[in-house]
Scaffold this motif. Structure first.
Motif, PDB file in Angstrom:
ATOM      1  N   THR A 173       3.708  -7.083   1.994  1.00 26.45           N
ATOM      2  CA  THR A 173       3.641  -7.287   3.447  1.00 26.45           C
ATOM      3  C   THR A 173       2.208  -7.206   3.943  1.00 26.45           C
ATOM      4  OG1 THR A 173       5.785  -6.182   3.642  1.00 26.45           O
ATOM      5  CG2 THR A 173       4.526  -6.495   5.672  1.00 26.45           C
ATOM      6  N   LYS A 174       1.831  -8.167   4.782  1.00 26.56           N
ATOM      7  CA  LYS A 174       0.540  -8.110   5.455  1.00 26.56           C
ATOM      8  C   LYS A 174       0.665  -7.260   6.713  1.00 26.56           C
ATOM      9  CE  LYS A 174      -0.710 -12.727   3.821  1.00 26.56           C
ATOM     10  NZ  LYS A 174      -0.931 -14.149   4.195  1.00 26.56           N
ATOM     11  N   GLU A 216      -0.641  -4.570   2.601  1.00 27.65           N
ATOM     12  CA  GLU A 216      -1.996  -5.110   2.492  1.00 27.65           C
ATOM     13  C   GLU A 216      -2.562  -5.243   3.910  1.00 27.65           C
ATOM     14  OE1 GLU A 216      -4.066  -8.821   0.114  1.00 27.65           O
ATOM     15  OE2 GLU A 216      -2.195  -9.202   1.186  1.00 27.65           O
ATOM     16  N   LEU A 217      -3.591  -4.476   4.192  1.00 31.43           N
ATOM     17  CA  LEU A 217      -4.205  -4.540   5.516  1.00 31.43           C
ATOM     18  C   LEU A 217      -5.093  -5.772   5.597  1.00 31.43           C
ATOM     19  CD1 LEU A 217      -4.679  -3.256   8.298  1.00 31.43           C
ATOM     20  CD2 LEU A 217      -6.606  -1.996   7.279  1.00 31.43           C
ATOM     21  N   LYS A 218      -4.709  -6.735   6.441  1.00 30.27           N
ATOM     22  CA  LYS A 218      -5.435  -8.005   6.537  1.00 30.27           C
ATOM     23  C   LYS A 218      -6.173  -8.185   7.863  1.00 30.27           C
ATOM     24  CE  LYS A 218      -5.280 -11.074   4.045  1.00 30.27           C
ATOM     25  NZ  LYS A 218      -6.238 -11.402   2.962  1.00 30.27           N
ATOM     26  N   GLU A 254      -9.462  -6.236   1.006  1.00 28.02           N
ATOM     27  CA  GLU A 254      -8.541  -7.303   1.412  1.00 28.02           C
ATOM     28  C   GLU A 254      -8.571  -7.584   2.911  1.00 28.02           C
ATOM     29  OE1 GLU A 254      -5.893  -3.557   0.862  1.00 28.02           O
ATOM     30  OE2 GLU A 254      -7.704  -4.446  -0.014  1.00 28.02           O
ATOM     31  N   LEU A 255      -9.142  -6.681   3.710  1.00 30.33           N
ATOM     32  CA  LEU A 255      -9.285  -6.919   5.143  1.00 30.33           C
ATOM     33  C   LEU A 255     -10.268  -8.070   5.356  1.00 30.33           C
ATOM     34  CD1 LEU A 255      -8.794  -5.959   8.127  1.00 30.33           C
ATOM     35  CD2 LEU A 255     -10.799  -4.480   7.820  1.00 30.33           C
ATOM     36  N   ASP A 256      -9.813  -9.133   6.039  1.00 27.67           N
ATOM     37  CA  ASP A 256     -10.702 -10.297   6.186  1.00 27.67           C
ATOM     38  C   ASP A 256     -10.567 -11.008   7.534  1.00 27.67           C
ATOM     39  OD1 ASP A 256      -8.255 -11.554   5.957  1.00 27.67           O
ATOM     40  OD2 ASP A 256      -8.691 -12.559   4.056  1.00 27.67           O
ATOM     41  N   THR A 257      -9.819 -10.416   8.488  1.00 29.19           N
ATOM     42  CA  THR A 257      -9.508 -11.137   9.729  1.00 29.19           C
ATOM     43  C   THR A 257      -9.595 -10.207  10.925  1.00 29.19           C
ATOM     44  OG1 THR A 257      -7.993 -12.597   8.531  1.00 29.19           O
ATOM     45  CG2 THR A 257      -7.754 -12.513  10.925  1.00 29.19           C
ATOM     46  N   ILE A 258     -10.126 -10.723  12.025  1.00 31.80           N
ATOM     47  CA  ILE A 258     -10.057 -10.022  13.307  1.00 31.80           C
ATOM     48  C   ILE A 258      -9.303 -10.888  14.302  1.00 31.80           C
ATOM     49  CG2 ILE A 258     -12.163  -8.668  12.942  1.00 31.80           C
ATOM     50  CD1 ILE A 258     -13.628 -10.599  14.833  1.00 31.80           C
ATOM     51  N   ASP A 259      -8.603 -10.234  15.199  1.00 33.45           N
ATOM     52  CA  ASP A 259      -7.866 -10.917  16.267  1.00 33.45           C
ATOM     53  C   ASP A 259      -8.497 -10.508  17.588  1.00 33.45           C
ATOM     54  OD1 ASP A 259      -6.008 -11.688  18.256  1.00 33.45           O
ATOM     55  OD2 ASP A 259      -4.366 -11.597  16.825  1.00 33.45           O
TER      56      ASP A 259
END
Length: 464
Positions: A173-174, A216-218, A254-259
């Protein structure tokens, strides 16, 4: 004689991309509004569907071109915030543009299921699940994830939320984490009630997420309530957020995104001076600069645009029922609807929208107050964004005057309780949808008629 058309042309650079006048009658995005009024009557709400797609394409083009210009290495993903307008015709139009979805409540997940059954989305569509979640919301998220919706991503809003997913999710799960941003200095509270405290983020990852192979912290997410604005407050919060991302990225590869929650504004006057390209480039520059300073790659970027997506597609049209002179100085035009019940942000937030007469542009204008049909003294509208007054044409004897409030497509139905019970039992107005065929010709149809007394009686428990 000073005509209404003279006033508008002197006040604004008129006509504009979306407003023009032919034969003293207003056209909105090429729609001859008087033809719509003659066929359907007033009051009415209308949604011009092509505007939704053009807004999405505008934002995607801005980010693509700005990323190319600045050699920004991350990707861009556009999400639509369903809370701005949950109507099927809005979301399905938006989904024509290769976008993804942000949700904020459990019942949103039933919309997701409906869209999937109709083939409007697939199991690869990003579903960014925001908000403080009661068990029903967490349960439906878990169901989707277990069924293979690989990009259904719960955004953790508080420290205990992950406990439910540990018990009910059995596949990879992300996850995302929402950070609790500080509110604008003039706000009543210092820090948002939503999200995890900055000081708790590292521990949440290290102790709750990292040890469990399922998670998985994305994404790192934040939301600015006032939207993307060129203020010291906005740039300060963005910089603080990106630095926290960099700190966490060094611990979590694995963190690769910001919102970037909180979207672009819409035009609240006939002409607006917001520089979308400048703001897009400055956001990217800020992120890129901080990441270079911290020695981490630039993140992929998600945006959540709700008002920007759907707001400018909407209009609310009224006729003036009569005029009343009060206290020998206040001239009231009485509309065949209500601001409190039809446009609640005008009442609750003092929101202003572009306001124009639909007909009689060749008539003399006058200063007026607009009054709604409820018995509430707050049911009025008496100032525009560009001035503290409202001017409209004089009403010719025996001829109706029609007026339009524009860019009203976001939130108003949700806040007013679409199809429910409203103050003084003012009915929900009819709703008209307008589209164009493959040749560009206009087509329109009634999505919903004006609310009936029978529907109100049933809701209230009376026999019909």
């Amino acid at each position: 004689m000073d005509k209404y058309t003279d006033l508008i042309h002197q006040t604004f650079d008129f006509p504009t991309e979306e407003f023009k006048v032919e034969n003293n009658e207003l056209l909105f995005n090429g729609i001859p509004l008087m033809d719509i009024i003659k066929q359907y009557g007033t009051p009415l709400k209308l949604t011009y569907l092509p505007k939704i797609s053009s807004q999405i394409q505008k934002a995607k083009t801005l980010f693509r071109e700005s990323m190319e210009k600045l050699d920004y290495k991350g990707t861009y993903t556009y999400c639509y915030c369903t809370k701005a307008s949950h109507f099927s015709f809005v979301i399905e139009e938006a989904l024509k543009n290769d976008i993804h979805i942000e949700t904020s409540s459990g019942y949103d997940m039933q919309i997701i299921r409906s869209l999937y059954k109709k083939g409007k989305i697939d199991k690869n569509t990003y579903i960014v699940c925001n908000g403080f979640k009661r068990e029903r919301y967490r349960h439906w998220i878990s169901e989707l994830v277990n069924e293979g919706f690989v990009n259904c991503m719960p955004i953790l809003d508080h420290l205990g939320e992950i406990d439910y997913y540990k018990q009910h999710i059995n596949v990879k799960t992300k996850l995302g984490i929402r950070l609790a941003s500080d509110e604008e200095p003039k706000f009543e509270f210092y820090t948002s009630r939503l999200g995890v405290r900055y000081n708790d983020v590292i521990d949440l990852y290290e102790q709750q997420i990292k040890p469990d192979d399922r998670f998985e912290l994305k994404m790192l997410h934040y939301f600015i309530n006032t939207g993307i604005k060129d203020t010291s407050y906005y740039w300060s919060e963005l910089s603080r957020f990106v630095r926290k991302y960099c700190e966490l990225k060094k611990l979590c590869p694995e963190l690769d995104t910001i919102d970037i929650g909180g979207g672009f504004p819409i035009k609240t006057s006939i002409q607006a001076d917001y520089d979308y390209r400048y703001m897009t480039e400055e956001i990217l520059r800020t992120i890129k600069r901080i990441c270079e300073d911290e020695g981490v790659p630039e993140p992929n970027i998600f945006t959540e645009f709700g008002i920007f997506t759907v707001g400018e597609s909407g209009a609310t049209i009224y006729s003036i029922l009569d005029e009343k002179l009060q206290n020998d100085k206040e001239l009231w035009y009485m509309i065949d609807g209500s601001f409190i019940t039809n446009l609640p942000d005008a009442w609750a937030l003092n929101q202003r929208w572009p306001l124009l007469a639909v007909n009689h542009w060749n008539k003399e204008y006058r200063k007026v107050q607009l009054g709604g049909m409820t018995c509430d003294s707050q049911d009025y509208y008496n100032s525009e964004m560009h001035s503290y007054q409202v001017f409209l044409p004089k009403i010719p004897k025996g001829e109706p005057l029609y007026i339009g409030f524009f860019h009203t497509g976001a939130y108003q139905e949700q806040l007013s309780g679409y199809g429910g019970i409203k103050h003084c039992l003012i009915p929900s107005p009819q709703h008209i949808l307008i589209d164009r065929d493959e040749n560009g010709a206009l087509k329109h149809w009634q999505f919903a008629p004006e609310q009936t007394s029978e529907s109100m009686m049933r809701i209230l428990g009376y026999e019909v």
